[in-house]
Structure formats: C-alpha cells, structure tokens
Scaffold this motif. Structure first.
Motif, PDB file in Angstrom:
ATOM      1  N   ALA A   1      13.698   1.027   8.493  1.00 34.55           N
ATOM      2  CA  ALA A   1      13.561   2.263   8.259  1.00 34.55           C
ATOM      3  C   ALA A   1      13.172   2.447   6.867  1.00 34.55           C
ATOM      4  CB  ALA A   1      14.597   3.324   8.669  1.00 34.55           C
ATOM      5  N   PHE A   2      12.032   3.523   6.610  1.00 38.98           N
ATOM      6  CA  PHE A   2      11.717   3.557   4.828  1.00 38.98           C
ATOM      7  C   PHE A   2      12.053   5.223   4.884  1.00 38.98           C
ATOM      8  CE2 PHE A   2       9.254  -0.084   4.532  1.00 38.98           C
ATOM      9  CZ  PHE A   2       8.756  -0.572   5.571  1.00 38.98           C
ATOM     10  N   ARG A   3      12.819   5.343   3.750  1.00 42.02           N
ATOM     11  CA  ARG A   3      12.813   6.742   3.536  1.00 42.02           C
ATOM     12  C   ARG A   3      11.713   7.359   2.790  1.00 42.02           C
ATOM     13  NH1 ARG A   3      18.319   8.168   1.289  1.00 42.02           N
ATOM     14  NH2 ARG A   3      18.074   6.568  -0.156  1.00 42.02           N
ATOM     15  N   ILE A   4      11.256   8.234   3.319  1.00 39.76           N
ATOM     16  CA  ILE A   4      10.016   8.747   2.972  1.00 39.76           C
ATOM     17  C   ILE A   4      10.003  10.008   2.173  1.00 39.76           C
ATOM     18  CG2 ILE A   4       8.697   7.566   4.775  1.00 39.76           C
ATOM     19  CD1 ILE A   4       8.443  10.462   6.028  1.00 39.76           C
ATOM     20  N   ARG A   5       9.044  10.143   1.112  1.00 38.21           N
ATOM     21  CA  ARG A   5       8.880  11.436   0.451  1.00 38.21           C
ATOM     22  C   ARG A   5       7.956  12.339   1.057  1.00 38.21           C
ATOM     23  NH1 ARG A   5       8.553   7.952  -4.721  1.00 38.21           N
ATOM     24  NH2 ARG A   5      10.541   7.628  -5.674  1.00 38.21           N
ATOM     25  N   GLN A   6       7.013  11.925   1.332  1.00 38.82           N
ATOM     26  CA  GLN A   6       6.026  13.009   2.096  1.00 38.82           C
ATOM     27  C   GLN A   6       5.116  12.187   2.976  1.00 38.82           C
ATOM     28  OE1 GLN A   6       2.866  14.660  -0.296  1.00 38.82           O
ATOM     29  NE2 GLN A   6       3.311  12.826  -2.090  1.00 38.82           N
ATOM     30  N   THR A   7       4.659  13.205   3.762  1.00 34.75           N
ATOM     31  CA  THR A   7       3.499  12.352   4.789  1.00 34.75           C
ATOM     32  C   THR A   7       1.983  12.604   4.222  1.00 34.75           C
ATOM     33  OG1 THR A   7       4.780  12.678   6.737  1.00 34.75           O
ATOM     34  CG2 THR A   7       2.570  12.616   7.108  1.00 34.75           C
ATOM     35  N   LEU A   8       1.156  11.688   4.015  1.00 35.97           N
ATOM     36  CA  LEU A   8      -0.037  11.796   3.569  1.00 35.97           C
ATOM     37  C   LEU A   8      -1.053  12.112   4.290  1.00 35.97           C
ATOM     38  CD1 LEU A   8       0.284   9.001   0.829  1.00 35.97           C
ATOM     39  CD2 LEU A   8       0.402  11.541   0.459  1.00 35.97           C
ATOM     40  N   TYR A   9      -0.860  11.645   5.516  1.00 37.65           N
ATOM     41  CA  TYR A   9      -1.846  11.677   6.577  1.00 37.65           C
ATOM     42  C   TYR A   9      -1.289  11.376   7.953  1.00 37.65           C
ATOM     43  CZ  TYR A   9      -6.237  11.194   9.244  1.00 37.65           C
ATOM     44  OH  TYR A   9      -7.010  11.097  10.603  1.00 37.65           O
ATOM     45  N   SER A  10      -1.757  12.302   9.051  1.00 36.90           N
ATOM     46  CA  SER A  10      -1.185  12.160  10.439  1.00 36.90           C
ATOM     47  C   SER A  10      -2.367  12.381  11.147  1.00 36.90           C
ATOM     48  CB  SER A  10       0.076  12.700  10.544  1.00 36.90           C
ATOM     49  OG  SER A  10       0.474  12.402  11.806  1.00 36.90           O
ATOM     50  N   GLY A  11      -2.884  11.569  12.303  1.00 41.17           N
ATOM     51  CA  GLY A  11      -3.898  11.963  13.029  1.00 41.17           C
ATOM     52  C   GLY A  11      -4.159  10.941  14.092  1.00 41.17           C
ATOM     53  N   GLU A  12      -4.872  11.372  15.073  1.00 40.57           N
ATOM     54  CA  GLU A  12      -5.065  10.707  16.411  1.00 40.57           C
ATOM     55  C   GLU A  12      -6.513  10.182  16.294  1.00 40.57           C
ATOM     56  OE1 GLU A  12      -2.575  10.322  19.129  1.00 40.57           O
ATOM     57  OE2 GLU A  12      -3.805   8.859  19.979  1.00 40.57           O
ATOM     58  N   SER A  13      -6.927   9.071  16.108  1.00 46.88           N
ATOM     59  CA  SER A  13      -8.437   8.455  16.383  1.00 46.88           C
ATOM     60  C   SER A  13      -8.474   7.866  17.740  1.00 46.88           C
ATOM     61  CB  SER A  13      -8.541   7.299  15.386  1.00 46.88           C
ATOM     62  OG  SER A  13      -8.007   6.085  16.129  1.00 46.88           O
ATOM     63  N   GLU A  14      -9.796   7.676  17.881  1.00 52.01           N
ATOM     64  CA  GLU A  14     -10.127   7.446  19.339  1.00 52.01           C
ATOM     65  C   GLU A  14      -9.107   6.136  20.069  1.00 52.01           C
ATOM     66  OE1 GLU A  14     -14.281   5.975  19.213  1.00 52.01           O
ATOM     67  OE2 GLU A  14     -14.417   5.335  21.507  1.00 52.01           O
ATOM     68  N   TYR A  15      -8.910   5.581  18.881  1.00 50.69           N
ATOM     69  CA  TYR A  15      -7.934   4.384  19.216  1.00 50.69           C
ATOM     70  C   TYR A  15      -6.651   4.305  19.211  1.00 50.69           C
ATOM     71  CZ  TYR A  15     -12.732   2.441  19.637  1.00 50.69           C
ATOM     72  OH  TYR A  15     -14.226   2.034  19.932  1.00 50.69           O
ATOM     73  N   GLN A  16      -6.197   4.834  17.972  1.00 51.87           N
ATOM     74  CA  GLN A  16      -4.695   4.939  17.963  1.00 51.87           C
ATOM     75  C   GLN A  16      -4.146   6.150  17.168  1.00 51.87           C
ATOM     76  OE1 GLN A  16      -5.067   1.139  15.942  1.00 51.87           O
ATOM     77  NE2 GLN A  16      -6.895   1.893  14.859  1.00 51.87           N
ATOM     78  N   GLN A  17      -2.643   6.269  16.963  1.00 50.10           N
ATOM     79  CA  GLN A  17      -2.265   7.248  16.006  1.00 50.10           C
ATOM     80  C   GLN A  17      -2.143   6.568  14.519  1.00 50.10           C
ATOM     81  OE1 GLN A  17      -1.426  10.327  16.368  1.00 50.10           O
ATOM     82  NE2 GLN A  17      -0.083  10.497  14.492  1.00 50.10           N
ATOM     83  N   ILE A  18      -2.519   7.514  13.584  1.00 54.11           N
ATOM     84  CA  ILE A  18      -2.626   6.843  12.326  1.00 54.11           C
ATOM     85  C   ILE A  18      -1.639   7.723  11.273  1.00 54.11           C
ATOM     86  CG2 ILE A  18      -4.055   6.360  10.179  1.00 54.11           C
ATOM     87  CD1 ILE A  18      -6.490   6.301  12.248  1.00 54.11           C
ATOM     88  N   ASP A  19      -0.785   6.932  10.709  1.00 52.25           N
ATOM     89  CA  ASP A  19       0.087   7.722  10.072  1.00 52.25           C
ATOM     90  C   ASP A  19       0.266   7.083   8.550  1.00 52.25           C
ATOM     91  OD1 ASP A  19       1.790   8.167  12.655  1.00 52.25           O
ATOM     92  OD2 ASP A  19       1.276   9.994  11.638  1.00 52.25           O
TER      93      ASP A  19
END
Ligand code: SAM
Length: 289
Positions: A28-46
């Motif tokens: 687990a990584f404690r996160i400060r913010q989500t910079l990007y989150s999206g679903e491409s044709e091939y995979q979920q990208i975060d």
C-alpha cells in the motif's frame, strides 16, 4: 532515492492505493492525490502522487513503476544486456509504455536507432504528460515509436535486424500473454543479429515462480548462452527477475566496454553489480537450473 521520511501523522482521511499482491499480502502507498485515472482500449490506467515513493503508475491495479525505485528495474533490464553486447547500434523495445526503458537505452552513444513497439498509446500519453523524466526518450531523434502489438511486429521483422531486444511488458495476461511464449522468443532469436542479446522481464521469483521457470527453460533451449538475474524493486514486493539470451557475448564477463561516455548519471547499475546480479539465491537457482 532519499531517506525514508519520518512517519506522517495519522489522518482520518488517509487515502491509500493498495495492490492485492498475493494471497494474504498487500502493498500500500499512502497517496496525496490522483493525477490521472482512465480506461484505455487495453487497460485501466491510474497515476498517483504518493507520500514517499513519488509518482506511482498503475495498470489494471498492478504497480508498473514508482519514481523512487524505477531505476532498479529500468537500469537492470537495459544496461546488463546493453553492456554485454560489444556495440549495440539497433535496439528493439517491446512494451515499456512509460518510456523508462527507452530513456536508458538512449544513454548509450553507440545506439543509432531505438525502435519501441507499445500496444497502448494512452500509456505513453500519460507518461509524456505526468512523467517527463521517464518519457524524455520519446522525443530523441534516434527513437522510432510504433503503436502496435509486439508479437506481430517481431513476426514481421526481417531476419537479423536488431543487436539487442528488450521486452518490458506487463505480466503474462491479456495482450502480454503471447510475449512469454516460445513462439515469440524464437521469432526474437530470428530477428537478432549475429552476437545479438535479448533480455526480458521474467516476473517475481517470490510470487510468480512459474513465469521465471518457464522463461528460463525456453531461453535455455533457444540461446547458446542464457541466464536469469535479479534486481531489488521494493514496489514489486522485493526481488524482480530478468532473463537474458545471447547469441555470442557472455554476460558473466561483465561490461564489454567502459561506462564512460554514457549520457547522464545512473542510480543503480554498476560494473560490479553486473556480475553480482547473476549470482542467484538457492531458491531461485532451483527454478532456473
Ligand atoms: N515495468 C512494468 C512491469 O514490470 O510490469 C512494465 C512497464 S510497461 C508500462 C508495460 C507495457 O507493456 C504496457 O504499457 C503495456 O501496454 C505493454 N504491452 C503489453 N502487451 C503488449 C504487446 N503485446 N505489445 C506491445 N506492448 C504491450
């Protein structure tokens, strides 16, 4: 990589990105913010900004890299084979959408062309936008970036067209599954020039021993010289393996040429580590014997 920061105060609203790594074990990584989150044709990208590992790139819920320890992965995937080869001029990279592998390949002044074949253009786009220190190689005049399937690219490539091939793929599921099969690796051997060298990421010896076993066995069949080696990548849950095949030079001899002249500064690979990384713990030796 800096010192481990002092423990941050516990906050009720702590946000964590947790990778369900193995049965009963998580990272687990404690996160400060989500910079990007999206679903491409091939995979979920975060992409997250984490408290202590810098930016963290995640594909389909699996950690691909963190700014803090990516050097242990990219430098060992690239420089051990690149220094095993006497003078690699044309290099092929399969996968590597974040650009880290390409960046490391282009540090070598002897490289005239680096062709990168990445199936998902969105991963490269996210890296260009948020990870410029990884994506720097995409704008190098020696880089040729192809958006496509590495399996078909290699299948259609002419015999003897590359000095070094590097496979920086996701794990053997989905579009990457075929990148771990004998048919693909024998096509890679056909596409390698005389005295060519190939290196591939071959998974975690702790959590994916079957991947390493399979890749090492295939490489032993296909290449006159083959070996597996390890690097330490904490974000991947510990040791990570790579497997190398050579049509000529022996990696056990160490780097074939001095590191001087390499562009920029390395944070992980050293000539002594080149040799030391080939020494395996007993439980890993048993997998690749
Ligand atoms: N360092 C990471 C690891 O060890 O899991 C891999 C990094 S890189 C992000 C992996 C890349 O492989 C992804 O961008 C993915 O889109 C790409 N990939 C997967 N299958 C592929 C294929 N058949 N051809 C080309 N690229 C592929």
């Amino acid at each position: 990589m800096g010192l481990i920061p002092a423990a941050a105060p516990k906050r009720a609203t702590d946000l964590w990105y947790t990778e369900p790594f193995d049965k009963g074990w998580r990272i687990a990584f404690r996160i400060r913010q989500t910079l990007y989150s999206g679903e491409s044709e091939y995979q979920q990208i975060d992409l997250f900004e984490s408290e202590s590992f810098g930016k963290v790139l995640v594909l389909d819920g699996m950690t691909m890299l963190t700014e803090r320890d990516e050097c242990g992965y990219h430098e060992m995937l690239v420089h051990l084979p690149m220094f095993t080869h006497a003078k690699p001029k044309r290099v092929l990279i399969i996968g590597g959408g974040d650009g880290g592998t390409l960046r490391e390949v282009l540090r070598h002044p002897c490289v005239e062309e680096a062709v990168q074949v990445e199936i998902d253009s969105e991963v490269m786009e996210v890296s260009r936008r948020f990870l410029p220190e990884l994506a720097s190689g995409f704008s190098d005049p020696r880089a040729t970036v192809v958006v496509g399937d590495g399996i078909s690219y290699v299948g259609n490539a002419p015999d003897g067209s590359f000095d070094v091939i590097l496979v920086d793929s996701t794990d053997p599921i989905g579009p990457a599954e075929g990148l771990f099969k004998k048919e693909f690796y024998s096509q890679c051997r056909r596409v390698l020039r005389e005295k060519g060298v190939i290196a591939v990421q071959s998974g975690s010896p702790l959590f994916q021993p079957e991947v390493l076993r399979q890749v090492a066995a295939i490489f032993k069949e296909l290449f006159p010289i083959s070996c597996s080696y390890l690097s330490s990548v904490p974000a991947y849950g510990g040791p990570w393996s790579f497997t190398l095949g050579s049509l000529g030079p022996d990696p056990a001899h160490g780097p074939s040429r001095p590191l001087e002249g390499l562009k920029g500064t390395l944070r992980y690979y050293t000539p002594s580590l080149h040799k030391a990384a080939l020494a395996l713990p007993r439980y890993v030796e048993e997998m690749v014997e």
